[in-house]
Motif scaffolding. Structure first.
Motif, PDB file in Angstrom:
ATOM      1  N   PRO A 104      24.882  50.837  45.419  1.00 19.07           N
ATOM      2  CA  PRO A 104      25.020  52.276  45.634  1.00 19.07           C
ATOM      3  C   PRO A 104      25.750  52.926  44.464  1.00 19.07           C
ATOM      4  N   GLU A 105      25.308  54.098  44.081  1.00 19.19           N
ATOM      5  CA  GLU A 105      25.909  54.782  42.940  1.00 19.19           C
ATOM      6  C   GLU A 105      27.216  55.456  43.355  1.00 19.19           C
ATOM      7  N   THR A 106      28.203  55.363  42.491  1.00 19.11           N
ATOM      8  CA  THR A 106      29.505  55.957  42.772  1.00 19.11           C
ATOM      9  C   THR A 106      29.965  56.801  41.590  1.00 19.11           C
ATOM     10  N   LEU A 107      31.063  57.503  41.799  1.00 24.31           N
ATOM     11  CA  LEU A 107      31.706  58.282  40.749  1.00 24.31           C
ATOM     12  C   LEU A 107      33.110  57.743  40.517  1.00 24.31           C
ATOM     13  N   GLU A 108      33.605  57.923  39.323  1.00 16.96           N
ATOM     14  CA  GLU A 108      35.005  57.624  39.060  1.00 16.96           C
ATOM     15  C   GLU A 108      35.850  58.778  39.597  1.00 16.96           C
ATOM     16  N   TRP A 109      37.087  58.485  39.963  1.00 17.48           N
ATOM     17  CA  TRP A 109      37.938  59.535  40.525  1.00 17.48           C
ATOM     18  C   TRP A 109      38.156  60.662  39.521  1.00 17.48           C
ATOM     19  N   GLU A 110      38.233  60.303  38.246  1.00 17.00           N
ATOM     20  CA  GLU A 110      38.417  61.317  37.208  1.00 17.00           C
ATOM     21  C   GLU A 110      37.191  62.226  37.141  1.00 17.00           C
ATOM     22  N   GLU A 111      36.007  61.676  37.390  1.00 17.41           N
ATOM     23  CA  GLU A 111      34.781  62.472  37.399  1.00 17.41           C
ATOM     24  C   GLU A 111      34.762  63.425  38.582  1.00 17.41           C
ATOM     25  N   VAL A 112      35.267  62.963  39.718  1.00 18.93           N
ATOM     26  CA  VAL A 112      35.338  63.824  40.896  1.00 18.93           C
ATOM     27  C   VAL A 112      36.230  65.021  40.618  1.00 18.93           C
ATOM     28  N   GLU A 113      37.354  64.794  39.969  1.00 12.36           N
ATOM     29  CA  GLU A 113      38.273  65.883  39.635  1.00 12.36           C
ATOM     30  C   GLU A 113      37.601  66.892  38.709  1.00 12.36           C
ATOM     31  N   ARG A 114      36.831  66.387  37.755  1.00 15.37           N
ATOM     32  CA  ARG A 114      36.138  67.273  36.822  1.00 15.37           C
ATOM     33  C   ARG A 114      35.090  68.119  37.543  1.00 15.37           C
ATOM     34  N   ILE A 115      34.416  67.523  38.510  1.00 16.06           N
ATOM     35  CA  ILE A 115      33.427  68.263  39.285  1.00 16.06           C
ATOM     36  C   ILE A 115      34.101  69.380  40.077  1.00 16.06           C
ATOM     37  N   ILE A 116      35.207  69.056  40.731  1.00 18.50           N
ATOM     38  CA  ILE A 116      35.945  70.049  41.518  1.00 18.50           C
ATOM     39  C   ILE A 116      36.417  71.195  40.630  1.00 18.50           C
ATOM     40  N   ASN A 117      36.857  70.861  39.432  1.00 14.98           N
ATOM     41  CA  ASN A 117      37.343  71.892  38.509  1.00 14.98           C
ATOM     42  C   ASN A 117      36.246  72.849  38.073  1.00 14.98           C
ATOM     43  N   GLN A 118      35.002  72.404  38.134  1.00 19.49           N
ATOM     44  CA  GLN A 118      33.880  73.248  37.720  1.00 19.49           C
ATOM     45  C   GLN A 118      33.442  74.215  38.816  1.00 19.49           C
ATOM     46  N   MET A 231      27.159  60.440  46.961  1.00 19.43           N
ATOM     47  CA  MET A 231      27.850  59.518  46.059  1.00 19.43           C
ATOM     48  C   MET A 231      29.351  59.521  46.356  1.00 19.43           C
ATOM     49  N   LEU A 232      29.838  60.628  46.913  1.00 16.90           N
ATOM     50  CA  LEU A 232      31.256  60.707  47.269  1.00 16.90           C
ATOM     51  C   LEU A 232      31.567  59.741  48.399  1.00 16.90           C
ATOM     52  N   ARG A 233      30.646  59.587  49.320  1.00 20.39           N
ATOM     53  CA  ARG A 233      30.806  58.615  50.414  1.00 20.39           C
ATOM     54  C   ARG A 233      30.832  57.194  49.862  1.00 20.39           C
ATOM     55  N   ASN A 234      29.931  56.914  48.919  1.00 19.38           N
ATOM     56  CA  ASN A 234      29.918  55.591  48.295  1.00 19.38           C
ATOM     57  C   ASN A 234      31.211  55.330  47.538  1.00 19.38           C
ATOM     58  N   THR A 235      31.718  56.384  46.877  1.00 20.95           N
ATOM     59  CA  THR A 235      32.958  56.265  46.115  1.00 20.95           C
ATOM     60  C   THR A 235      34.129  55.928  47.027  1.00 20.95           C
ATOM     61  N   LEU A 236      34.176  56.604  48.181  1.00 14.28           N
ATOM     62  CA  LEU A 236      35.234  56.329  49.152  1.00 14.28           C
ATOM     63  C   LEU A 236      35.099  54.914  49.707  1.00 14.28           C
ATOM     64  N   ALA A 237      33.867  54.499  49.977  1.00 11.86           N
ATOM     65  CA  ALA A 237      33.628  53.159  50.512  1.00 11.86           C
ATOM     66  C   ALA A 237      34.079  52.093  49.521  1.00 11.86           C
ATOM     67  N   THR A 260      24.186  45.961  55.432  1.00 12.27           N
ATOM     68  CA  THR A 260      24.557  47.124  54.649  1.00 12.27           C
ATOM     69  C   THR A 260      25.296  46.732  53.384  1.00 12.27           C
ATOM     70  N   GLY A 261      25.630  47.700  52.531  1.00 10.93           N
ATOM     71  CA  GLY A 261      26.295  47.349  51.278  1.00 10.93           C
ATOM     72  C   GLY A 261      27.016  48.482  50.598  1.00 10.93           C
ATOM     73  N   VAL A 262      28.002  48.168  49.796  1.00 15.83           N
ATOM     74  CA  VAL A 262      28.769  49.136  49.031  1.00 15.83           C
ATOM     75  C   VAL A 262      28.894  48.637  47.610  1.00 15.83           C
ATOM     76  N   TYR A 263      28.975  49.554  46.664  1.00 15.46           N
ATOM     77  CA  TYR A 263      29.084  49.172  45.265  1.00 15.46           C
ATOM     78  C   TYR A 263      30.357  48.367  45.003  1.00 15.46           C
ATOM     79  N   ILE A 264      30.181  47.153  44.583  1.00 16.42           N
ATOM     80  CA  ILE A 264      31.272  46.325  44.059  1.00 16.42           C
ATOM     81  C   ILE A 264      30.643  45.036  43.565  1.00 16.42           C
TER      82      ILE A 264
END
Length: 283
Positions: A104-118, A231-237, A260-264
């Motif tokens: 599953p595709e995920t985001l880095e936490w720093e990327e999430v912050e950048r998205i929120i800032n936009q 992808m935010l759900r995958n990131t949290l998982a 089922t599965g999670v990115y790792i």
């Protein structure tokens, strides 16, 4: 003949508690099969018909899609068999098709912050920030977040998210900071972006229009990959899986971990356990 298909879809919705997305997947798979039969009745289907269907689908679909279609056919004919409509299962002799495990595709936490800032500071941008934060903290799918009602949150004094899954009522605890943001949005900002008195917290927001905005936020943030809200759900998982598999089950509100599965990358067994339940969802 189509009446049997409608009855089956109603059965998996009312009796099995399948989600709307799962029901739609079954419907699509079985309608593909119906078209392939070219008028042949379901009760007349034999093993060879199913084998020919699978071989034909291989020209258009991936291994995972073929696996899903076979699962749909087996469930459908098992239903017909138990109802006494067919005397044997035309899927019984088929060789199992194993799905390919995808990360599953995920985001880095720093990327999430950048998205929120936009998202910006305008009312609609603040609303989108809230949607993102609720996705990130709740473990819900975007479709589930958009079903949240104001009356349900107010009834818990902004302390819990109430939602229905598999015909069961669930509650998710809300942290104090997120609780205050939701309360502020309801009491102050929501009227700036909503023209009706509809009870849905994010009235007017759809999976499609939010997904399009989310993608644009990502592009503005300099994220090159194609992104989507779940992808935010995958990131949290992934975050919880780094702790333990039990944390994933509890925090992601999963009742079971079958297939089922999670990115790792460090534990393929966990990926195989969690993939279907977390990773397969509406983008």
């Amino acid at each position: 003949m189509r009446e049997l298909l409608i009855e089956f879809l109603k059965f998996i919705k009312d009796k099995k508690g399948f989600s709307e997305s799962s029901i739609e997947a079954y419907r699509k798979d079985l309608e593909d099969f119906t078209v392939f039969l070219m008028g042949k009745d379901y009760v007349e289907v034999e093993d060879l018909d199913v084998m020919s269907f699978i071989e034909t689908m291989k020209k258009e679909y991936s291994e995972n899609s073929i696996y899903r279609k076979l699962v749909s056919l087996r469930a459908f004919y098992k239903y017909l068999y138990k109802k006494g409509i067919v005397e044997k299962l035309p899927t019984e002799g088929l060789k199992p098709v194993k799905p390919t495990v995808q990360m599953p595709e995920t985001l880095e936490w720093e990327e999430v912050e950048r998205i929120i800032n936009q998202c910006g500071n305008q009312p609609k941008g603040e609303r989108d920030k809230l949607v993102i934060e609720m996705l990130l903290q709740s473990g819900l799918l975007i479709s589930e977040v958009l079903e949240i009602k104001i009356s349900d949150i107010i009834s818990t004094e902004y302390k819990k998210i109430k939602y229905v899954k598999n015909n069961r009522l669930h509650f998710i605890e809300i942290g104090n900071e997120l609780s205050e943001k939701i309360k502020s949005f309801v009491n102050e900002d929501r009227e700036k972006v909503v023209n009706s008195e509809d009870d849905f917290l994010f009235q007017g927001v759809t999976r499609q229009n939010f997904g399009a905005r989310f993608k644009k936020y990502g592009q503005k943030a300099g994220i090159s990959q194609n992104i989507y809200p779940n992808m935010l759900r995958n990131t949290l998982a992934k975050k919880y899986l780094d702790s333990s598999i039990d944390d994933v089950k509890d925090k992601m509100h999963l009742e079971k971990l079958e297939g089922t599965g999670v990115y790792i990358t460090r534990n393929l067994d966990k990926i195989r356990e969690l993939y279907m339940e977390i990773a397969i969802g509406d983008k």
